[in-house]
Design a protein around this motif. Sequence first.
Motif, PDB file in Angstrom:
ATOM      1  N   MET A   1     -28.787 -29.040  -0.224  1.00  0.00           N
ATOM      2  CA  MET A   1     -28.661 -30.351   0.440  1.00  0.00           C
ATOM      3  C   MET A   1     -27.840 -30.223   1.719  1.00  0.00           C
ATOM      4  O   MET A   1     -26.957 -29.366   1.826  1.00  0.00           O
ATOM      5  N   ALA A   2     -28.149 -31.093   2.663  1.00  0.00           N
ATOM      6  CA  ALA A   2     -27.456 -31.042   3.937  1.00  0.00           C
ATOM      7  C   ALA A   2     -25.997 -31.450   3.781  1.00  0.00           C
ATOM      8  O   ALA A   2     -25.670 -32.412   3.084  1.00  0.00           O
ATOM      9  N   LYS A   3     -25.139 -30.728   4.464  1.00  0.00           N
ATOM     10  CA  LYS A   3     -23.720 -31.048   4.480  1.00  0.00           C
ATOM     11  C   LYS A   3     -23.450 -31.932   5.693  1.00  0.00           C
ATOM     12  O   LYS A   3     -23.757 -31.551   6.830  1.00  0.00           O
ATOM     13  N   ILE A   4     -22.905 -33.124   5.442  1.00  0.00           N
ATOM     14  CA  ILE A   4     -22.772 -34.145   6.484  1.00  0.00           C
ATOM     15  C   ILE A   4     -21.302 -34.520   6.643  1.00  0.00           C
ATOM     16  O   ILE A   4     -20.624 -34.817   5.649  1.00  0.00           O
ATOM     17  N   LEU A   5     -20.830 -34.525   7.882  1.00  0.00           N
ATOM     18  CA  LEU A   5     -19.470 -34.985   8.165  1.00  0.00           C
ATOM     19  C   LEU A   5     -19.531 -36.371   8.788  1.00  0.00           C
ATOM     20  O   LEU A   5     -20.195 -36.583   9.801  1.00  0.00           O
ATOM     21  N   VAL A   6     -18.829 -37.327   8.175  1.00  0.00           N
ATOM     22  CA  VAL A   6     -18.676 -38.671   8.725  1.00  0.00           C
ATOM     23  C   VAL A   6     -17.245 -38.758   9.245  1.00  0.00           C
ATOM     24  O   VAL A   6     -16.291 -38.667   8.472  1.00  0.00           O
ATOM     25  N   THR A   7     -17.091 -38.928  10.561  1.00  0.00           N
ATOM     26  CA  THR A   7     -15.780 -38.700  11.169  1.00  0.00           C
ATOM     27  C   THR A   7     -14.794 -39.854  11.017  1.00  0.00           C
ATOM     28  O   THR A   7     -13.607 -39.670  11.262  1.00  0.00           O
ATOM     29  N   ARG A   8     -15.257 -41.050  10.646  1.00  0.00           N
ATOM     30  CA  ARG A   8     -14.354 -42.195  10.470  1.00  0.00           C
ATOM     31  C   ARG A   8     -14.759 -42.964   9.216  1.00  0.00           C
ATOM     32  O   ARG A   8     -15.907 -42.881   8.779  1.00  0.00           O
ATOM     33  N   PRO A   9     -13.863 -43.755   8.661  1.00  0.00           N
ATOM     34  CA  PRO A   9     -14.241 -44.624   7.543  1.00  0.00           C
ATOM     35  C   PRO A   9     -15.368 -45.570   7.943  1.00  0.00           C
ATOM     36  O   PRO A   9     -15.406 -46.060   9.073  1.00  0.00           O
ATOM     37  N   MET A  10     -16.287 -45.823   7.022  1.00  0.00           N
ATOM     38  CA  MET A  10     -17.463 -46.651   7.278  1.00  0.00           C
ATOM     39  C   MET A  10     -17.521 -47.823   6.294  1.00  0.00           C
ATOM     40  O   MET A  10     -16.955 -47.746   5.206  1.00  0.00           O
ATOM     41  N   PRO A  11     -18.249 -48.898   6.662  1.00  0.00           N
ATOM     42  CA  PRO A  11     -18.483 -49.964   5.684  1.00  0.00           C
ATOM     43  C   PRO A  11     -19.130 -49.398   4.420  1.00  0.00           C
ATOM     44  O   PRO A  11     -19.875 -48.406   4.470  1.00  0.00           O
ATOM     45  N   GLY A  12     -18.851 -50.043   3.290  1.00  0.00           N
ATOM     46  CA  GLY A  12     -19.294 -49.513   2.002  1.00  0.00           C
ATOM     47  C   GLY A  12     -20.783 -49.264   1.901  1.00  0.00           C
ATOM     48  O   GLY A  12     -21.221 -48.244   1.354  1.00  0.00           O
ATOM     49  N   THR A  13     -21.592 -50.176   2.418  1.00  0.00           N
ATOM     50  CA  THR A  13     -23.037 -50.014   2.350  1.00  0.00           C
ATOM     51  C   THR A  13     -23.492 -48.773   3.096  1.00  0.00           C
ATOM     52  O   THR A  13     -24.396 -48.048   2.652  1.00  0.00           O
ATOM     53  N   VAL A  14     -22.861 -48.500   4.225  1.00  0.00           N
ATOM     54  CA  VAL A  14     -23.214 -47.327   5.022  1.00  0.00           C
ATOM     55  C   VAL A  14     -22.812 -46.055   4.285  1.00  0.00           C
ATOM     56  O   VAL A  14     -23.589 -45.095   4.201  1.00  0.00           O
ATOM     57  N   ALA A  15     -21.610 -46.046   3.729  1.00  0.00           N
ATOM     58  CA  ALA A  15     -21.147 -44.866   2.999  1.00  0.00           C
ATOM     59  C   ALA A  15     -22.068 -44.555   1.825  1.00  0.00           C
ATOM     60  O   ALA A  15     -22.409 -43.389   1.570  1.00  0.00           O
ATOM     61  N   GLU A  16     -22.494 -45.587   1.136  1.00  0.00           N
ATOM     62  CA  GLU A  16     -23.408 -45.399   0.008  1.00  0.00           C
ATOM     63  C   GLU A  16     -24.733 -44.794   0.467  1.00  0.00           C
ATOM     64  O   GLU A  16     -25.293 -43.899  -0.175  1.00  0.00           O
ATOM     65  N   ALA A  17     -25.237 -45.276   1.602  1.00  0.00           N
ATOM     66  CA  ALA A  17     -26.506 -44.761   2.125  1.00  0.00           C
ATOM     67  C   ALA A  17     -26.377 -43.307   2.554  1.00  0.00           C
ATOM     68  O   ALA A  17     -27.303 -42.513   2.369  1.00  0.00           O
ATOM     69  N   VAL A  18     -25.237 -42.940   3.134  1.00  0.00           N
ATOM     70  CA  VAL A  18     -25.033 -41.547   3.551  1.00  0.00           C
ATOM     71  C   VAL A  18     -24.980 -40.626   2.333  1.00  0.00           C
ATOM     72  O   VAL A  18     -25.524 -39.516   2.349  1.00  0.00           O
ATOM     73  N   ARG A  19     -24.362 -41.096   1.260  1.00  0.00           N
ATOM     74  CA  ARG A  19     -24.261 -40.274   0.042  1.00  0.00           C
ATOM     75  C   ARG A  19     -25.645 -39.928  -0.509  1.00  0.00           C
ATOM     76  O   ARG A  19     -25.827 -38.875  -1.126  1.00  0.00           O
ATOM     77  N   ALA A  20     -26.606 -40.787  -0.279  1.00  0.00           N
ATOM     78  CA  ALA A  20     -27.961 -40.541  -0.784  1.00  0.00           C
ATOM     79  C   ALA A  20     -28.718 -39.510   0.040  1.00  0.00           C
ATOM     80  O   ALA A  20     -29.802 -39.067  -0.357  1.00  0.00           O
ATOM     81  N   LEU A  21     -28.147 -39.109   1.170  1.00  0.00           N
ATOM     82  CA  LEU A  21     -28.851 -38.200   2.075  1.00  0.00           C
ATOM     83  C   LEU A  21     -28.489 -36.733   1.884  1.00  0.00           C
ATOM     84  O   LEU A  21     -29.207 -35.853   2.366  1.00  0.00           O
ATOM     85  N   GLY A  22     -27.365 -36.460   1.274  1.00  0.00           N
ATOM     86  CA  GLY A  22     -26.946 -35.067   1.151  1.00  0.00           C
ATOM     87  C   GLY A  22     -25.574 -34.963   0.533  1.00  0.00           C
ATOM     88  O   GLY A  22     -25.231 -35.725  -0.379  1.00  0.00           O
ATOM     89  N   GLU A  23     -24.777 -34.043   1.062  1.00  0.00           N
ATOM     90  CA  GLU A  23     -23.415 -33.820   0.579  1.00  0.00           C
ATOM     91  C   GLU A  23     -22.451 -34.229   1.685  1.00  0.00           C
ATOM     92  O   GLU A  23     -22.072 -33.416   2.529  1.00  0.00           O
ATOM     93  N   PRO A  24     -22.054 -35.488   1.705  1.00  0.00           N
ATOM     94  CA  PRO A  24     -21.201 -35.954   2.801  1.00  0.00           C
ATOM     95  C   PRO A  24     -19.711 -35.699   2.547  1.00  0.00           C
ATOM     96  O   PRO A  24     -19.256 -35.654   1.399  1.00  0.00           O
ATOM     97  N   GLU A  25     -19.005 -35.569   3.647  1.00  0.00           N
ATOM     98  CA  GLU A  25     -17.540 -35.563   3.616  1.00  0.00           C
ATOM     99  C   GLU A  25     -17.080 -36.693   4.524  1.00  0.00           C
ATOM    100  O   GLU A  25     -17.450 -36.749   5.698  1.00  0.00           O
ATOM    101  N   PHE A  26     -16.296 -37.592   3.961  1.00  0.00           N
ATOM    102  CA  PHE A  26     -15.830 -38.747   4.711  1.00  0.00           C
ATOM    103  C   PHE A  26     -14.386 -38.519   5.138  1.00  0.00           C
ATOM    104  O   PHE A  26     -13.485 -38.438   4.305  1.00  0.00           O
ATOM    105  N   ARG A  27     -14.181 -38.398   6.409  1.00  0.00           N
ATOM    106  CA  ARG A  27     -12.840 -38.202   6.938  1.00  0.00           C
ATOM    107  C   ARG A  27     -12.072 -39.516   6.829  1.00  0.00           C
ATOM    108  O   ARG A  27     -12.568 -40.583   7.200  1.00  0.00           O
ATOM    109  N   ALA A  28     -10.843 -39.463   6.337  1.00  0.00           N
ATOM    110  CA  ALA A  28     -10.067 -40.676   6.087  1.00  0.00           C
ATOM    111  C   ALA A  28      -9.389 -41.223   7.338  1.00  0.00           C
ATOM    112  O   ALA A  28      -9.124 -42.418   7.439  1.00  0.00           O
ATOM    113  N   SER A  29      -9.132 -40.365   8.314  1.00  0.00           N
ATOM    114  CA  SER A  29      -8.404 -40.792   9.504  1.00  0.00           C
ATOM    115  C   SER A  29      -9.248 -41.720  10.366  1.00  0.00           C
ATOM    116  O   SER A  29     -10.471 -41.576  10.464  1.00  0.00           O
ATOM    117  N   THR A  30      -8.587 -42.682  11.017  1.00  0.00           N
ATOM    118  CA  THR A  30      -9.270 -43.548  11.971  1.00  0.00           C
ATOM    119  C   THR A  30      -9.124 -43.044  13.412  1.00  0.00           C
ATOM    120  O   THR A  30      -9.604 -43.676  14.349  1.00  0.00           O
TER     121      THR A  30
END
Length: 318
Positions: A1-30
Amino acid sequence: MAKILVTRPMPGTVAEAVRALGEPEFRASTLPLSPAELRAALTGYDIVLPTLGDAFSAAVFADVPAPRARLLANFGVGFNHIDVAAAKAAGVAVTNTPGAVTDATADIGMMLILMTCRRAGEGERLVRAGDWQGWHPTQMLGLHVTGRTVGILGMGNIGQAIARRCHFGFGMEVLYHTRSPKDLDFPARALGSPEALAAEADILVSAVPGGAATRHLIGAGVLAAMKPTAHLVNISRGEVVDEAALIAALEAGKIAGAGLDVYEFEPEVPEALRRRENVTLLPHLGTATLEVRTAMGMMAVENIRAHLDGRPLPNPVG
């Protein structure tokens, strides 16, 4: 699965959708990615979902000539923080999220027009400080907005949305300057230069994209052309306005005021602007509604999904 970096916190619906696409890492810093994080993003992930301030410059790509990442799915319509040519040369596609931001940003533009012309920020500070002594006929007289002339610098989607609000909502005459001819569905008159636009407008609104071509587009020349009773509003990119020239114009009384949602060295705001009562300052609120930020995120998700499926990208840039 694709490894995905999300560089900032996202709205919950968006984060959920990204999780369905691969192996995301959500950076906590703003905060924006650091130089080391920028380089690690390109080497450690297949896809990066960056946003404003994540400066994927030519220098970053020069340090990572063969990146693992193949897509920068930018969260935002503006992408001047990404060197698209350098990304393309490195084999990295870039997308953005146009359309979703138009109305929310135009609303902020109207808010700033009204706030700076009618001295709303100054008035609220007066009340909060407990210094208001009551209504009187000459209290805080501002510029009447209805029926005035607005000059729109950049007549793209956001510029047109602001112009419609000004014309249909406030009966304003609309003037504009833009790089390409426009077929508009409301009355408007095109002028040949930013200076010509500034000379006729009671309110000058910057709605141009960011980047080298528009850096300091509003500088000493444009500001000098403005009426002393006119106001400047910027909802585009901070570097479009030469802040030193703006401060000089305000201090010399060459313009009446300014309303800013973006800044040249954001998040730094010069003290000379912060202390002025005739300047309205917002913390980059242009797209700050849950609905809009969710829509932006879902557009980025669709760009990622298309990339993973091998389909044409919905919103490529460059």
